[in-house]
Design a protein around this motif. Structure first.
Motif, PDB file in Angstrom:
ATOM      1  N   LEU A  74       0.854  -1.192  -0.170  1.00 42.12           N
ATOM      2  CA  LEU A  74       0.092  -0.064  -0.031  1.00 42.12           C
ATOM      3  C   LEU A  74       0.568   1.262  -0.079  1.00 42.12           C
ATOM      4  CD1 LEU A  74      -2.924  -1.129   2.565  1.00 42.12           C
ATOM      5  CD2 LEU A  74      -2.813  -1.087   0.014  1.00 42.12           C
ATOM      6  N   GLY A  75       2.213   1.161   0.436  1.00 52.94           N
ATOM      7  CA  GLY A  75       2.919   2.337   0.536  1.00 52.94           C
ATOM      8  C   GLY A  75       2.362   3.589   0.944  1.00 52.94           C
ATOM      9  N   ASP A  76       2.537   4.462  -0.219  1.00 52.58           N
ATOM     10  CA  ASP A  76       2.192   5.758   0.518  1.00 52.58           C
ATOM     11  C   ASP A  76       0.682   6.216   0.999  1.00 52.58           C
ATOM     12  OD1 ASP A  76       1.553   5.390  -2.275  1.00 52.58           O
ATOM     13  OD2 ASP A  76       1.501   7.816  -2.637  1.00 52.58           O
ATOM     14  N   LEU A  77      -0.183   5.356   0.428  1.00 51.79           N
ATOM     15  CA  LEU A  77      -1.650   5.340   0.866  1.00 51.79           C
ATOM     16  C   LEU A  77      -1.661   5.374   2.440  1.00 51.79           C
ATOM     17  CD1 LEU A  77      -3.651   2.948  -1.445  1.00 51.79           C
ATOM     18  CD2 LEU A  77      -3.691   5.545  -1.218  1.00 51.79           C
ATOM     19  N   MET A  78      -0.900   4.507   2.952  1.00 51.47           N
ATOM     20  CA  MET A  78      -0.843   4.396   4.412  1.00 51.47           C
ATOM     21  C   MET A  78      -0.364   5.695   5.249  1.00 51.47           C
ATOM     22  SD  MET A  78      -2.179   1.639   5.239  1.00 51.47           S
ATOM     23  CE  MET A  78      -1.860   1.763   6.853  1.00 51.47           C
ATOM     24  N   ARG A  79       0.456   6.508   4.426  1.00 50.61           N
ATOM     25  CA  ARG A  79       0.852   7.789   4.892  1.00 50.61           C
ATOM     26  C   ARG A  79       0.003   8.921   4.774  1.00 50.61           C
ATOM     27  NH1 ARG A  79       5.302   5.134   3.016  1.00 50.61           N
ATOM     28  NH2 ARG A  79       5.243   6.827   0.970  1.00 50.61           N
ATOM     29  N   GLU A  80      -0.607   8.860   3.490  1.00 45.62           N
ATOM     30  CA  GLU A  80      -1.084  10.047   2.949  1.00 45.62           C
ATOM     31  C   GLU A  80      -2.791  10.041   3.152  1.00 45.62           C
ATOM     32  OE1 GLU A  80       0.326  10.702  -0.785  1.00 45.62           O
ATOM     33  OE2 GLU A  80       2.602  10.784   0.092  1.00 45.62           O
ATOM     34  N   ARG A  81      -3.362   8.706   2.913  1.00 45.29           N
ATOM     35  CA  ARG A  81      -4.743   8.613   2.658  1.00 45.29           C
ATOM     36  C   ARG A  81      -5.433   7.739   3.702  1.00 45.29           C
ATOM     37  NH1 ARG A  81      -6.506   9.419  -2.773  1.00 45.29           N
ATOM     38  NH2 ARG A  81      -8.754   9.758  -1.648  1.00 45.29           N
ATOM     39  N   VAL A  82      -4.977   6.771   4.240  1.00 50.00           N
ATOM     40  CA  VAL A  82      -5.352   5.752   5.100  1.00 50.00           C
ATOM     41  C   VAL A  82      -5.097   6.055   6.494  1.00 50.00           C
ATOM     42  CG1 VAL A  82      -5.858   3.225   5.828  1.00 50.00           C
ATOM     43  CG2 VAL A  82      -5.754   4.171   3.301  1.00 50.00           C
ATOM     44  N   HIS A  83      -6.229   6.161   7.396  1.00 50.83           N
ATOM     45  CA  HIS A  83      -5.483   6.446   9.063  1.00 50.83           C
ATOM     46  C   HIS A  83      -5.384   5.305   9.664  1.00 50.83           C
ATOM     47  CE1 HIS A  83      -5.394   8.462  12.907  1.00 50.83           C
ATOM     48  NE2 HIS A  83      -6.535   7.705  13.162  1.00 50.83           N
ATOM     49  N   ALA A  84      -6.309   4.555   9.461  1.00 50.09           N
ATOM     50  CA  ALA A  84      -6.331   3.187  10.190  1.00 50.09           C
ATOM     51  C   ALA A  84      -6.527   1.872   9.260  1.00 50.09           C
ATOM     52  CB  ALA A  84      -7.364   3.079  11.122  1.00 50.09           C
ATOM     53  N   LEU A  85      -5.902   0.778   9.496  1.00 58.41           N
ATOM     54  CA  LEU A  85      -6.202  -0.385   8.505  1.00 58.41           C
ATOM     55  C   LEU A  85      -6.157  -1.627   9.608  1.00 58.41           C
ATOM     56  CD1 LEU A  85      -6.485  -1.605   5.708  1.00 58.41           C
ATOM     57  CD2 LEU A  85      -4.086  -1.677   5.554  1.00 58.41           C
ATOM     58  N   ALA A  86      -6.964  -2.361   9.579  1.00 51.14           N
ATOM     59  CA  ALA A  86      -6.962  -3.583  10.158  1.00 51.14           C
ATOM     60  C   ALA A  86      -6.772  -4.690   9.227  1.00 51.14           C
ATOM     61  CB  ALA A  86      -8.549  -3.910  10.953  1.00 51.14           C
ATOM     62  N   ILE A  87      -5.800  -5.533   9.357  1.00 51.77           N
ATOM     63  CA  ILE A  87      -5.453  -6.655   8.517  1.00 51.77           C
ATOM     64  C   ILE A  87      -6.072  -7.968   8.743  1.00 51.77           C
ATOM     65  CG2 ILE A  87      -3.599  -7.478   7.064  1.00 51.77           C
ATOM     66  CD1 ILE A  87      -2.343  -4.786   7.427  1.00 51.77           C
ATOM     67  N   LYS A  88      -6.521  -8.659   8.249  1.00 51.18           N
ATOM     68  CA  LYS A  88      -6.740 -10.146   8.280  1.00 51.18           C
ATOM     69  C   LYS A  88      -6.118 -10.873   7.123  1.00 51.18           C
ATOM     70  CE  LYS A  88     -11.051  -9.097  10.890  1.00 51.18           C
ATOM     71  NZ  LYS A  88     -12.406  -9.173  10.912  1.00 51.18           N
ATOM     72  N   ALA A  89      -4.891 -11.365   7.399  1.00 51.13           N
ATOM     73  CA  ALA A  89      -4.176 -12.011   6.243  1.00 51.13           C
ATOM     74  C   ALA A  89      -3.839 -13.558   6.356  1.00 51.13           C
ATOM     75  CB  ALA A  89      -2.742 -11.083   6.063  1.00 51.13           C
TER      76      ALA A  89
END
Length: 94
Positions: A74-89
């Protein structure tokens, strides 16, 4: 209430994860409505997400390594557009 969302950020998450990890299953869920008015809510309606992803390359990886792979994709999306992300991998068959 969680809802699958196909706004531009969700679409970009889907595209990047598909290209980087070739998942066998992928679901991007927009959780932003649950965080309306909280810290990190930028008013776009696309700031908080849950990703449920299954990919062969996760086989043998720790939970942390899987999360790092998703964040790297996800790269820059995590720094610039997404505040929180829950991951079920998970890997296929898990």
């Amino acid at each position: 209430m969680n809802a699958d969302f196909t706004g531009p950020v969700a679409a970009e998450i889907t595209d990047r994860l598909t290209r980087a990890l070739a998942p066998t299953q992928l679901r991007v869920i927009n959780d932003s409505a649950q965080h309306h008015g909280h810290a990190g809510d930028d008013g776009s309606g696309e700031s908080h997400f849950t990703v449920e992803i299954e990919a062969p390359q996760f086989a043998g990886l720790t939970r942390l390594a899987r999360q790092r792979a998703v964040n790297a994709a996800l790269g820059d999306l995590m720094r610039e557009r997404v505040h929180a992300l829950a991951i079920k991998a998970r890997a296929p068959g898990e």
